[in-house]
Design an enzyme around this catalytic site. Sequence first.
Site, PDB file in Angstrom:
ATOM      1  CG  HIS A   1      -8.259  33.627  14.271  1.00 35.83           C
ATOM      2  ND1 HIS A   1      -7.032  34.159  14.632  1.00 35.83           N
ATOM      3  CD2 HIS A   1      -9.017  33.618  15.397  1.00 35.83           C
ATOM      4  CE1 HIS A   1      -7.053  34.443  15.922  1.00 35.83           C
ATOM      5  NE2 HIS A   1      -8.244  34.132  16.409  1.00 35.83           N
TER       6      HIS A   1
ATOM      7  CB  CYS B   1       8.475  11.755  11.405  1.00 36.25           C
ATOM      8  SG  CYS B   1       8.909  13.497  11.545  1.00 36.25           S
TER       9      CYS B   1
ATOM     10  CG  ASP C   1       9.231   8.403  10.152  1.00 37.71           C
ATOM     11  OD1 ASP C   1       8.841   8.203  11.324  1.00 37.71           O
ATOM     12  OD2 ASP C   1      10.230   9.098   9.887  1.00 37.71           O
TER      13      ASP C   1
ATOM     14  CB  THR D   1      11.934  15.953  14.876  1.00 36.56           C
ATOM     15  OG1 THR D   1      11.780  15.964  13.449  1.00 36.56           O
ATOM     16  CG2 THR D   1      13.325  15.473  15.249  1.00 36.56           C
TER      17      THR D   1
ATOM     18  CG  HIS E   1      -5.676  31.680  17.277  1.00 31.99           C
ATOM     19  ND1 HIS E   1      -4.827  32.588  17.883  1.00 31.99           N
ATOM     20  CD2 HIS E   1      -6.800  31.660  18.047  1.00 31.99           C
ATOM     21  CE1 HIS E   1      -5.413  33.097  18.956  1.00 31.99           C
ATOM     22  NE2 HIS E   1      -6.600  32.534  19.082  1.00 31.99           N
TER      23      HIS E   1
HETATM   24  C1  RB5 Z   1      14.120   9.360  10.711  1.00 31.00           C
HETATM   25  O1  RB5 Z   1      15.322   8.920  11.237  1.00 31.00           O
HETATM   26  C2  RB5 Z   1      13.918  10.835  11.045  1.00 31.00           C
HETATM   27  O2  RB5 Z   1      14.785  11.610  10.283  1.00 31.00           O
HETATM   28  C3  RB5 Z   1      12.479  11.238  10.810  1.00 31.00           C
HETATM   29  O3  RB5 Z   1      11.645  10.431  11.552  1.00 31.00           O
HETATM   30  C4  RB5 Z   1      12.114  12.670  11.186  1.00 31.00           C
HETATM   31  O4  RB5 Z   1      12.533  12.972  12.477  1.00 31.00           O
HETATM   32  C5  RB5 Z   1      12.462  13.707  10.216  1.00 31.00           C
HETATM   33  O5  RB5 Z   1      12.118  14.887  10.359  1.00 31.00           O
END
Ligand code: RB5
Length: 156
Positions: free
Chosen positions: A132, A64, A8, A66, A97
């Site tokens: 596994h 993304c 993203d 996180t 695994h």
């Molecule tokens: C975008 O701001 C953020 O929410 C997205 O990149 C991600 O971290 C969501 O899990």
Amino acid sequence: MILAIGSDHAGFSLKQEIITALQQENHQLIDCGTYSSQSVDYPDIAEKVAHKVLEENILGILICGTGIGISIAANKIRGIRAALCHDPYSAAMAREHNDANIIAIGSRVSGSGIALAMIKTFINTKFQGGRHQLRIEKIGSLEIKCQEGSQASGLY
Ligand code: RB5
């Protein structure tokens, strides 16, 4: 190796860095977007990369902010095992695994050095099979159970 990659807006600049670094090592990257830092919704990118991974039977990379949202979204798709990783050991175990076919990374959590180290480990590690294999098959059974709505309580 041919790999699918997508991010993203939060992961856009890390994605570009990773593409450049992997291309220098002669990997072929299928870039499923996004193509700028303009805001997009991570489930759309997760779907595109997951589609390529299943269609071409290749490994994928999702990024993304996180790594959480994009991995949750990818894991809704039957046949996808997306592993959110923060260290090379987890990246290796995700293949050995869990036979993960996508590595998910958080650009706001992991720097480009560790991200690249995780990806290299991920793509160079093979599934161990053996004990596994049955567990992976059980994950597949859960997908079918959910699709059929065959769980006794009717909850899923
Ligand atoms: C975008 O701001 C953020 O929410 C997205 O990149 C991600 O971290 C969501 O899990």
